[in-house]
Design an enzyme around this catalytic site. Structure first.
Site, PDB file in Angstrom:
ATOM      1  N   VAL A  50      34.934  81.063  27.839  1.00  0.00           N
ATOM      2  CA  VAL A  50      34.594  81.413  26.461  1.00  0.00           C
ATOM      3  C   VAL A  50      33.586  82.557  26.428  1.00  0.00           C
ATOM      4  O   VAL A  50      33.708  83.507  25.647  1.00  0.00           O
ATOM      5  CB  VAL A  50      34.065  80.187  25.698  1.00  0.00           C
ATOM      6  CG1 VAL A  50      33.585  80.597  24.307  1.00  0.00           C
ATOM      7  CG2 VAL A  50      35.141  79.121  25.579  1.00  0.00           C
ATOM      8  N   CYS A  51      32.585  82.486  27.285  1.00  0.00           N
ATOM      9  CA  CYS A  51      31.550  83.517  27.278  1.00  0.00           C
ATOM     10  C   CYS A  51      32.077  84.878  27.719  1.00  0.00           C
ATOM     11  O   CYS A  51      31.579  85.907  27.273  1.00  0.00           O
ATOM     12  CB  CYS A  51      30.376  83.083  28.157  1.00  0.00           C
ATOM     13  SG  CYS A  51      29.452  81.709  27.437  1.00  0.00           S
ATOM     14  N   THR A  52      33.080  84.880  28.569  1.00  0.00           N
ATOM     15  CA  THR A  52      33.683  86.159  28.961  1.00  0.00           C
ATOM     16  C   THR A  52      34.319  86.822  27.739  1.00  0.00           C
ATOM     17  O   THR A  52      34.192  88.037  27.545  1.00  0.00           O
ATOM     18  CB  THR A  52      34.723  85.945  30.065  1.00  0.00           C
ATOM     19  OG1 THR A  52      34.086  85.312  31.185  1.00  0.00           O
ATOM     20  CG2 THR A  52      35.326  87.269  30.518  1.00  0.00           C
ATOM     21  N   PHE A  73      31.317  88.126  25.511  1.00  0.00           N
ATOM     22  CA  PHE A  73      30.689  89.353  25.997  1.00  0.00           C
ATOM     23  C   PHE A  73      31.644  90.538  25.840  1.00  0.00           C
ATOM     24  O   PHE A  73      31.220  91.666  25.606  1.00  0.00           O
ATOM     25  CB  PHE A  73      30.253  89.182  27.457  1.00  0.00           C
ATOM     26  CG  PHE A  73      28.887  88.561  27.589  1.00  0.00           C
ATOM     27  CD1 PHE A  73      28.569  87.393  26.904  1.00  0.00           C
ATOM     28  CD2 PHE A  73      27.919  89.126  28.402  1.00  0.00           C
ATOM     29  CE1 PHE A  73      27.314  86.812  27.018  1.00  0.00           C
ATOM     30  CE2 PHE A  73      26.658  88.551  28.534  1.00  0.00           C
ATOM     31  CZ  PHE A  73      26.350  87.391  27.840  1.00  0.00           C
TER      32      PHE A  73
END
Length: 217
Positions: A44-46, A49
């Site tokens: 999710v964080c990829t 960002f």
């Protein structure tokens, strides 16, 4: 003590994938957004960002610097950037802070003071490190939001909130629900009708305490 709106944000020196920074010096006379995530190489964080990277021109238009923070180290950040850029389809020019000692995460009240990272840590060990902080040129916290692990952040909303904050600061107004740039704004209740007329010109009284006006271009 929790970090509250209008508190001066902590200053710190930290390593990033782009070298050493002093946070207040990094902000300088700009607005800044500090956004965190639990761990590098997480799905999710990829995507998040990547979303930040795609908005690089929008941050620049608003005189705003963005900087990430993660509990992983500089070398991991550098490797992860390649994945971020693949997902984003563009470069990720913002720095990412290496917060392996949790100093930044604790200073911004994203993790409790007693938190530590065990050997073989997983994203669950830093699950609360998933926040957004919008900071003004005066180094004061203007807005914060925290999401759970399983819901991706909406950076279009972060951008909208930044527009609202900058408009409120520059024009001395408030913004209503779902406001977008160019729409009518709220006249502060602290101004009487005569002062509101002098400052803003024509306005619409929806309720005695709700007056709307269009900002002059």
């Amino acid at each position: 003590m929790a970090l509250r709106i209008n508190d001066t944000v902590p200053d710190f020196t930290a390593e990033t994938d782009q070298g050493t920074i002093s946070f207040h010096d990094f902000i300088g006379d700009s607005w800044a957004i500090l956004f965190s995530h639990p761990k590098d190489f997480t799905p999710v964080c990829t995507t998040e960002f990547g979303a930040v990277a795609r908005l690089s021109d929008e941050w620049a238009k608003r005189g705003t610097k963005v900087i990430g923070v993660s509990v992983d180290g500089v070398e991991d950040h550098k490797k992860w950037k390649a994945d971020i850029e693949q997902v984003a389809g563009t470069g990720a020019g913002f720095p990412i802070i290496a917060d392996a000692g949790l100093e930044v995460s604790k200073a911004f009240d994203m993790l409790p003071a007693e938190a530590y990272l065990p050997d073989g840590r997983t994203p669950n060990d830093s699950a609360t490190v998933r926040s957004v902080f919008i900071i003004g040129p005066d180094k004061k916290l203007k807005l914060s939001m925290t999401y759970p692990m399983n819901v991706g952040r909406n950076f279009a909303e972060v951008l909208r909130a930044l527009d609202g904050l900058q408009t409120a600061a520059s024009a001395g107004v408030a913004t209503p629900a779902d406001w977008q740039v160019g729409e009518d704004v709220v006249i502060p209740a602290t101004l009487n009708d005569a002062d509101a007329k002098e400052k803003f010109g024509d306005f619409t009284t929806v309720l005695p305490y709700l007056r709307m006006t269009k900002l002059k271009a």
